[in-house]
Design an enzyme around this catalytic site. Structure first.
Site: not given
Length: 380
Positions: A129, A241, A340, A367
């Site tokens: 956490p 990874e 759409g 990222s």
């Protein structure tokens, strides 16, 4: 542009593509295999792939695998992802297996690597956490006692732990060596006494879990590698990874591109296919160029890793992960726009690709973290 693949690699790609078309090529098949998208892993299908030898593609021959390299692994991952095969457990399994291959005891290797070849699933648990991108901040404790360790603390976002055989746990055994010192890896049976696994509901179905350790005893034989060297061991697996995640998302990007292209070719408005309008034609062209760039990058980095075993390519692997995951997200969003209203309909599947792609820019190092790593390799 066609790939310059050996005959064996072309055969592998063709075989995986054919398998996916037959086993999970329709939405009806995939809904049945995944309980309408709630379970992204189907063990029966997974074991069929194991019987074909594909799950052991990167496992050493002495443990029953094919002993192949990064190029072959990436080809399998990309094609199975493109084919929408519900085998979400494979990525974490291969990442975990590599840690045991490098640092595990012979007994650990037999149990894990042999299990992978037979279709068993493994999980790895790092995040907490209060410790996500900053893994060095983790606080889950492994206190040394006579004959072993006692684990206490909470882990989170642990993929596939609810159907894995073991969890590769990273816990803190000491604070004497600084932030990244004193971390140790442990092999934890998923049914260990003192471990509770609780699923986290997400828009991608049930894939990740909270882990709660309460006085969970592990014998000394559960240590993977050297006590206190967990951080260095983690760093040794970064190539794998990031490349696994890159290959999976290249498959998603390809699928989003092909599905979008098929739609704009057949959908007509104002008397002609919507793909013939410049606004969409140019977007498709840009997507095609970006897809080719991503594929060339991934292929090149995979070949470089195979040619330099044991070397860490932090910059290149991060580039591949960044490019392919961001591309998958971008393509899925473009597909949603060009389809759409149908982009939002589960019948067409683009919304499913978007759910898969968005999270890929977060897990395995966000990222932003990948960009930071790349920048550091340039001395910044």
């Amino acid at each position: 542009m066609p790939r310059a693949l050996t005959d064996e690699r072309r055969d592998l790609v063709a075989a995986v593509a054919d398998f996916c078309r037959r086993e999970c090529g329709t939405k009806e098949q995939r809904d049945k295999l995944t309980e309408n998208g709630r379970e992204p892993h189907n063990q029966r299908l997974y074991e069929k792939m194991a019987d074909l030898g594909w799950l052991g593609i990167a496992i050493p021959e002495e443990h029953g695998g094919a002993g192949l390299g990064m190029v072959d692994l990436c080809l399998f991952l990309e094609e199975s992802s493109y084919g929408l095969a519900p085998i979400s457990g494979f990525g974490t399994t291969i990442i975990t297996a590599a840690a045991y291959e490098k640092f595990g005891t012979e007994e650990q290797k037999r149990a894990v690597l042999g299990g992978v070849v037979r279709g068993r699933v493994e999980a790895v648990s790092m995040s907490e956490p209060g410790a996500g991108s900053d893994v060095g901040a983790l606080t889950c404790r492994a206190d040394k006692v006579d004959g072993g360790y006692v684990i206490n603390g909470q882990k989170t976002w642990c993929s596939n732990a609810h159907f894995a055989d073991h969890v590769l746990l990273i816990a803190r055994t000491s604070r004497d060596e600084g932030k990244h010192g004193g971390l140790t890896q442990f092999m934890v049976p998923a049914d260990a006494e003192g471990l509770r696994i609780s699923g986290i509901e997400t828009m991608g179905g049930r894939e990740v879990n909270d882990l709660y350790f309460t006085d969970c005893f592990l014998p000394d034989s559960a240590v993977v590698g050297v006590p206190g060297q967990g951080w260095a061991q983690l760093m040794a697996g970064l190539n794998l990874e990031r490349m696994i995640l890159a290959a999976l998302m290249l498959g998603v990007a390809r699928r989003a591109f092909d599905d979008t292209l098929a739609y704009v070719r057949q959908r007509e408005q104002f008397g002609r296919p919507i793909g013939s309008f410049q606004a969409l034609k140019h977007r498709i062209a840009d997507m095609a160029v970006e897809l080719e760039c991503a594929r060339l990058l991934l292929d090149d980095v995979a070949a470089t890793i195979d040619a330099n075993p044991g070397k860490v390519f932090a910059r290149e692997a991060s580039m591949a992960k960044l490019k392919c995951t961001e591309l998958a997200k971008h393509f899925a969003l473009e597909g949603m726009q060009m389809l759409g209203g149908y982009g939002y309909a589960t019948e067409y599947g683009m919304e499913s690709l978007l759910r898969s792609a968005v999270v890929s820019t977060v897990y395995g190092g966000t990222s932003e973290i990948q960009r930071d790593i790349i920048g550091k390799t340039y001395g910044l």
